[in-house]
Design a protein around this motif. Structure first.
Motif, PDB file in Angstrom:
ATOM      1  N   VAL A  77     -10.325  -6.148   6.900  1.00  0.00           N
ATOM      2  CA  VAL A  77     -10.326  -7.245   5.936  1.00  0.00           C
ATOM      3  C   VAL A  77      -9.605  -8.469   6.478  1.00  0.00           C
ATOM      4  CG1 VAL A  77      -9.332  -7.970   3.742  1.00  0.00           C
ATOM      5  CG2 VAL A  77     -10.591  -5.840   3.882  1.00  0.00           C
TER       6      VAL A  77
ATOM      7  N   TYR B  10      -9.725  -0.089  -0.840  1.00  0.00           N
ATOM      8  CA  TYR B  10      -8.624   0.667  -0.266  1.00  0.00           C
ATOM      9  C   TYR B  10      -8.559   2.076  -0.865  1.00  0.00           C
ATOM     10  CZ  TYR B  10      -6.813  -3.627   1.799  1.00  0.00           C
ATOM     11  OH  TYR B  10      -6.657  -4.772   2.533  1.00  0.00           O
TER      12      TYR B  10
ATOM     13  N   LEU C  89      -7.281  -2.554   6.037  1.00  0.00           N
ATOM     14  CA  LEU C  89      -6.481  -3.772   6.141  1.00  0.00           C
ATOM     15  C   LEU C  89      -6.841  -4.537   7.396  1.00  0.00           C
ATOM     16  CD1 LEU C  89      -4.103  -5.478   5.066  1.00  0.00           C
ATOM     17  CD2 LEU C  89      -2.590  -4.079   6.441  1.00  0.00           C
TER      18      LEU C  89
ATOM     19  N   ALA D 185      -9.550  -7.038  -7.073  1.00  0.00           N
ATOM     20  CA  ALA D 185     -10.777  -7.022  -6.291  1.00  0.00           C
ATOM     21  C   ALA D 185     -10.796  -6.031  -5.140  1.00  0.00           C
ATOM     22  CB  ALA D 185     -11.063  -8.420  -5.770  1.00  0.00           C
ATOM     23  N   MET D 186      -9.799  -6.057  -4.261  1.00  0.00           N
ATOM     24  CA  MET D 186      -9.878  -5.256  -3.048  1.00  0.00           C
ATOM     25  C   MET D 186      -9.388  -3.830  -3.241  1.00  0.00           C
ATOM     26  SD  MET D 186     -11.313  -7.086  -0.893  1.00  0.00           S
ATOM     27  CE  MET D 186     -11.045  -6.271   0.654  1.00  0.00           C
TER      28      MET D 186
ATOM     29  N   GLY E  45       0.781  -1.227   0.000  1.00  0.00           N
ATOM     30  CA  GLY E  45       0.000   0.000   0.000  1.00  0.00           C
ATOM     31  C   GLY E  45       0.808   1.269   0.000  1.00  0.00           C
TER      32      GLY E  45
END
Lengths: 125, 177
Positions: free
Chosen positions: B130, B83, B127, B78-79, B38
């Motif tokens: 999830v 974020y 994070l 996907a995620m 990230g």
């Protein structure tokens, strides 16, 4: 070149202070003991638990992707993965409580969770 | 910033959003020195921040939403939408509030550092949710938050140039093309 105003310095100092605070939080939470467990999670769900004392390697294939973990000499690391960035593979090997490595694209995480701090219950002063 | 018509304003906002999208794509080509999940320059925030000086919150929000959506459609996994969205929103709201109250005391650099700090905080929180573990977020937090000062500084500096040399002159018809 650029003029920095008072507020800028306040913001910078603020961020540094908060970072320092979280860093100290890390230090306080981390310790090494023989009774540490390695928890493997996919998408947040606990899949496996291992004792950090026993060397082993395992490959996890999920519908997100493939990750291969290695436990050796009290260290845990991800040795291979099929994610595009491979950040998880290049991450530092972890050996302390609270530390972990995460593979975001594969939603895969391996972290070290500990129990009581060593054998000492209290220290008299 | 004044426009002759709603359409002209819409076209201009779309242009800003388009630049933001291209910046998001280009920054992915830059290799990352540290293995931190990230961590990125956040170049698209140059557009967000600069826009905050000339447009209302509603308009900048449109730019951010378009940018987040299109970047996800082009190159997201996907995620990454979650974020990007969380980081972009918290960062936008924070920067807006700071400019609202303290505009006289900060330069774009300070606002930008605050914005990138919030962006990373939001990503760390996502994070934690999830992965259902706050431990990993706390573990990575110091490094990520520290880099946010550096990237925030760079983005703020770039925004200063963009505002001074392009947006300001555009507003006052001083731009020679």
């Amino acid at each position: 070149m650029i003029k920095l105003k008072t507020g800028d310095y306040i913001v910078m100092i603020g961020v540094v202070v908060i970072t320092l605070f979280v860093f100290l939080l890390n230090v306080q939470r981390s310790y090494v003991s023989k009774h540490m467990e390695v928890q493997v999670k996919v998408g947040g769900e606990l899949i496996d638990t291992f004792d950090i004392g026993y060397d082993m390697t395992k490959v996890y294939e999920t519908h997100f992707g493939i990750n291969k973990i290695v436990i050796k000499d009290g260290e845990v690391y991800i040795s291979d993965a099929d994610c595009p960035d491979l950040i998880c593979v290049h991450s530092k090997h972890v050996h302390k409580n609270g530390e972990g490595i995460v593979c975001l694209p594969n939603r895969f995480s391996v972290e070290i969770v500990g129990h009581e701090k060593g054998e000492v219950d209290a220290v008299s002063q | 910033m004044q426009f002759r018509s709603k359409t002209q304003k819409m076209a201009f906002l779309s242009l800003i959003a388009a630049i933001a999208i291209v910046l998001s794509y280009v920054e992915r080509l830059i290799p990352s020195p540290l293995p931190l999940p990230g961590m990125k320059l956040g170049l698209a925030n140059i557009m967000t921040l600069s826009a905050l000086y000339y447009f209302k919150f509603k308009d900048v929000l449109t730019i951010v939403l378009i940018r987040v959506l299109v970047v996800f459609l082009i190159l997201g996994q996907a995620m990454s939408l979650l974020y990007s969205f969380a980081g972009g929103m918290l960062s936008l709201i924070g920067m807006f509030l700071m400019l609202n109250s303290f505009k006289k005391f900060v330069s774009p650099i300070g606002v930008s550092i605050f914005g990138s700090f919030l962006h990373n905080v939001a990503q760390l929180l996502v994070l934690a949710v999830v992965m259902k573990s706050i431990s990993i977020s706390i573990n990575y937090a110091p490094f990520i938050l520290l880099t946010s000062i550096g990237t925030g500084f760079f983005v703020g500096l770039s925004s200063t140039f963009f505002i001074e040399r392009i947006l300001y002159k555009l507003e006052n018809n001083q731009l020679k093309l």
